[in-house]
Design a protein around this motif. Structure first.
Motif, PDB file in Angstrom:
ATOM      1  N   ALA A  97       0.842  -1.211   0.000  1.00 56.38           N
ATOM      2  CA  ALA A  97       0.000   0.000   0.000  1.00 56.38           C
ATOM      3  C   ALA A  97       0.872   1.255   0.000  1.00 56.38           C
ATOM      4  N   MET A  98       1.986   1.198   0.706  1.00 59.31           N
ATOM      5  CA  MET A  98       2.912   2.338   0.725  1.00 59.31           C
ATOM      6  C   MET A  98       3.491   2.585  -0.667  1.00 59.31           C
ATOM      7  N   LEU A  99       3.807   1.498  -1.372  1.00 60.57           N
ATOM      8  CA  LEU A  99       4.438   1.617  -2.682  1.00 60.57           C
ATOM      9  C   LEU A  99       3.457   1.964  -3.801  1.00 60.57           C
ATOM     10  N   GLU A 100       2.173   2.011  -3.480  1.00 63.51           N
ATOM     11  CA  GLU A 100       1.195   2.400  -4.487  1.00 63.51           C
ATOM     12  C   GLU A 100       1.419   3.843  -4.938  1.00 63.51           C
ATOM     13  N   ASP A 101       2.035   4.623  -4.083  1.00 61.65           N
ATOM     14  CA  ASP A 101       2.386   5.999  -4.441  1.00 61.65           C
ATOM     15  C   ASP A 101       3.813   6.003  -4.981  1.00 61.65           C
ATOM     16  N   PRO A 102       4.012   6.171  -6.289  1.00 59.29           N
ATOM     17  CA  PRO A 102       5.364   6.138  -6.868  1.00 59.29           C
ATOM     18  C   PRO A 102       6.311   7.141  -6.230  1.00 59.29           C
ATOM     19  N   ASN A 103       5.775   8.243  -5.716  1.00 56.16           N
ATOM     20  CA  ASN A 103       6.634   9.254  -5.102  1.00 56.16           C
ATOM     21  C   ASN A 103       7.343   8.747  -3.857  1.00 56.16           C
ATOM     22  N   VAL A 104       6.779   7.717  -3.230  1.00 55.88           N
ATOM     23  CA  VAL A 104       7.437   7.144  -2.057  1.00 55.88           C
ATOM     24  C   VAL A 104       8.811   6.603  -2.439  1.00 55.88           C
ATOM     25  N   ILE A 105       8.892   5.963  -3.598  1.00 56.30           N
ATOM     26  CA  ILE A 105      10.173   5.455  -4.094  1.00 56.30           C
ATOM     27  C   ILE A 105      11.013   6.575  -4.688  1.00 56.30           C
ATOM     28  N   LEU A 106      10.401   7.390  -5.511  1.00 56.10           N
ATOM     29  CA  LEU A 106      11.145   8.460  -6.178  1.00 56.10           C
ATOM     30  C   LEU A 106      11.799   9.411  -5.182  1.00 56.10           C
ATOM     31  N   ASN A 107      11.158   9.614  -4.041  1.00 55.45           N
ATOM     32  CA  ASN A 107      11.682  10.556  -3.049  1.00 55.45           C
ATOM     33  C   ASN A 107      12.564   9.898  -1.993  1.00 55.45           C
ATOM     34  N   ASN A 108      12.835   8.616  -2.153  1.00 63.65           N
ATOM     35  CA  ASN A 108      13.632   7.903  -1.151  1.00 63.65           C
ATOM     36  C   ASN A 108      14.836   7.205  -1.766  1.00 63.65           C
ATOM     37  N   GLN A 109      15.553   7.928  -2.622  1.00 61.53           N
ATOM     38  CA  GLN A 109      16.789   7.420  -3.199  1.00 61.53           C
ATOM     39  C   GLN A 109      17.974   7.927  -2.371  1.00 61.53           C
ATOM     40  N   TRP A 110      19.011   7.086  -2.263  1.00 56.58           N
ATOM     41  CA  TRP A 110      20.262   7.534  -1.667  1.00 56.58           C
ATOM     42  C   TRP A 110      21.092   8.148  -2.780  1.00 56.58           C
ATOM     43  N   ALA A 111      21.097   9.467  -2.843  1.00 55.72           N
ATOM     44  CA  ALA A 111      21.658  10.183  -3.990  1.00 55.72           C
ATOM     45  C   ALA A 111      23.121   9.848  -4.247  1.00 55.72           C
ATOM     46  N   HIS A 112      23.919   9.716  -3.185  1.00 55.56           N
ATOM     47  CA  HIS A 112      25.353   9.471  -3.364  1.00 55.56           C
ATOM     48  C   HIS A 112      25.618   8.110  -4.012  1.00 55.56           C
ATOM     49  N   ASN A 113      24.845   7.100  -3.619  1.00 53.23           N
ATOM     50  CA  ASN A 113      25.036   5.777  -4.208  1.00 53.23           C
ATOM     51  C   ASN A 113      24.479   5.713  -5.635  1.00 53.23           C
ATOM     52  N   VAL A 114      23.379   6.424  -5.872  1.00 52.89           N
ATOM     53  CA  VAL A 114      22.837   6.488  -7.234  1.00 52.89           C
ATOM     54  C   VAL A 114      23.815   7.214  -8.150  1.00 52.89           C
ATOM     55  N   ASP A 115      24.442   8.263  -7.655  1.00 54.87           N
ATOM     56  CA  ASP A 115      25.461   8.962  -8.441  1.00 54.87           C
ATOM     57  C   ASP A 115      26.608   8.019  -8.794  1.00 54.87           C
ATOM     58  N   LEU A 116      27.000   7.173  -7.857  1.00 53.92           N
ATOM     59  CA  LEU A 116      28.069   6.205  -8.129  1.00 53.92           C
ATOM     60  C   LEU A 116      27.636   5.205  -9.196  1.00 53.92           C
ATOM     61  N   LEU A 117      26.385   4.763  -9.133  1.00 52.57           N
ATOM     62  CA  LEU A 117      25.867   3.856 -10.156  1.00 52.57           C
ATOM     63  C   LEU A 117      25.983   4.489 -11.538  1.00 52.57           C
ATOM     64  N   ASN A 118      25.568   5.723 -11.656  1.00 46.58           N
ATOM     65  CA  ASN A 118      25.640   6.404 -12.950  1.00 46.58           C
ATOM     66  C   ASN A 118      27.090   6.633 -13.383  1.00 46.58           C
ATOM     67  N   PHE A 119      27.958   6.962 -12.426  1.00 46.72           N
ATOM     68  CA  PHE A 119      29.373   7.172 -12.722  1.00 46.72           C
ATOM     69  C   PHE A 119      30.019   5.879 -13.226  1.00 46.72           C
ATOM     70  N   ALA A 120      29.722   4.765 -12.575  1.00 48.86           N
ATOM     71  CA  ALA A 120      30.287   3.478 -12.977  1.00 48.86           C
ATOM     72  C   ALA A 120      29.870   3.124 -14.394  1.00 48.86           C
ATOM     73  N   ARG A 121      28.627   3.404 -14.713  1.00 48.00           N
ATOM     74  CA  ARG A 121      28.150   3.123 -16.069  1.00 48.00           C
ATOM     75  C   ARG A 121      28.862   4.008 -17.090  1.00 48.00           C
ATOM     76  N   GLU A 122      29.078   5.254 -16.739  1.00 47.58           N
ATOM     77  CA  GLU A 122      29.785   6.168 -17.645  1.00 47.58           C
ATOM     78  C   GLU A 122      31.224   5.716 -17.881  1.00 47.58           C
ATOM     79  N   LYS A 123      31.805   5.075 -16.859  1.00 50.42           N
ATOM     80  CA  LYS A 123      33.180   4.597 -16.964  1.00 50.42           C
ATOM     81  C   LYS A 123      33.253   3.195 -17.570  1.00 50.42           C
ATOM     82  N   THR A 124      32.130   2.737 -18.111  1.00 46.01           N
ATOM     83  CA  THR A 124      31.993   1.439 -18.793  1.00 46.01           C
ATOM     84  C   THR A 124      32.261   0.243 -17.887  1.00 46.01           C
ATOM     85  N   CYS A 125      32.113   0.437 -16.582  1.00 48.94           N
ATOM     86  CA  CYS A 125      32.125  -0.718 -15.685  1.00 48.94           C
ATOM     87  C   CYS A 125      30.810  -1.475 -15.867  1.00 48.94           C
ATOM     88  N   ILE A 126      30.872  -2.777 -15.730  1.00 49.27           N
ATOM     89  CA  ILE A 126      29.639  -3.555 -15.675  1.00 49.27           C
ATOM     90  C   ILE A 126      28.968  -3.258 -14.342  1.00 49.27           C
TER      91      ILE A 126
END
Length: 246
Positions: A97-126
């Motif tokens: 029921a909590m996850l029925e609101d997409p904003n619950v997920i969208l507003n609960n990201q750990w920005a620093h780790n998500v930034d690392l995910l995007n950085f790793a992809r840019e550096k062609t790491c798997i």
């Protein structure tokens, strides 16, 4: 040889879903015992079981708060045969029921780790995902975030027999992406996740949260160089790790 793959945990690492899960377990417990429990007490107890499998979390909380009798009374309602299963089903209803609101997920990201995910992809790491959440919930979350194409391989609780701290899930990821464990860097937030990655022979950086900080600082097996309390230093620590492996 350098690190060639970065493997992420999901709950508590990329997303603040450990808090959401803690709240759902707490509300389920309070629903079972409304006159003797409060949410804050159960949320605090969740810190001791964070990172464990759904069954292990439920069994430990049922025992700790003496929920068995109340949960057994709900078994027929959910078509299950144990108290912990009834507690899980009650908690899942609340969490879904909590996850029925997409904003619950969208507003609960750990920005620093998500930034690392995007950085790793840019550096062609798997990049890969290794989570103890079940695939149905994982897919729902990834669809909300639009992350379906961010990972070469996604391993969930459905894919392994043994949960973390067993290394099975990380060994599975290593085989599937074709990168040996010693060339993989794992980003985790829990002690059991760190133990799983270490047992698989992988490098690991632990990014603490309020739920896991004490556990992680108490780990003798974790080199404190790879323990991140301040998320603004994460990229610096990752760079240090990459250079140390070369």
């Amino acid at each position: 040889m350098p690190i060639r793959a970065v493997i992420f945990d999901l709950d508590g690492t990329l997303l603040k879903t450990e808090m959401l899960k803690a709240i759902s377990y707490a509300r389920a417990a309070v629903e079972l015992c409304p006159y003797s429990l409060d949410e804050a007490t159960v949320i605090e107890a969740f810190k001791d079981v964070v990172g464990l499998s759904r069954q292990e979390v439920a069994e430990k909380l049922v025992a700790r708060f003496d929920l068995a009798e109340k949960a057994e009374a709900r078994m027929a309602e959910f078509g299950v045969s144990t108290a912990w299963q009834a507690y899980v089903q009650l908690r899942l209803n609340i969490y879904d029921a909590m996850l029925e609101d997409p904003n619950v997920i969208l507003n609960n990201q750990w920005a620093h780790n998500v930034d690392l995910l995007n950085f790793a992809r840019e550096k062609t790491c798997i990049t890969a995902l290794a989570t103890m959440s079940y695939r149905e919930q994982v897919n729902k979350i990834l669809n909300i975030l639009g992350w379906q194409d961010k990972f070469t391989f996604i391993a969930t609780r459905d894919d392994v027999e043994h949960g973390k701290p067993d290394p099975e899930i990380y060994a599975l990821v290593s085989r599937q992406i074709g990168i040996p464990p010693e060339r993989c860097l794992v980003i985790e937030d829990s002690a059991v996740g760190v133990q799983a990655a270490q047992a698989a022979g992988m490098h690991v950086i632990a990014v603490t949260t309020d739920f896991t900080r004490d556990q992680l600082h108490g780990m003798d097996s974790l080199d404190k160089r790879w323990l991140v309390d301040d998320p603004t230093t994460l990229m610096e620590v990752v760079e240090l790790c990459f250079n140390a492996v070369r």
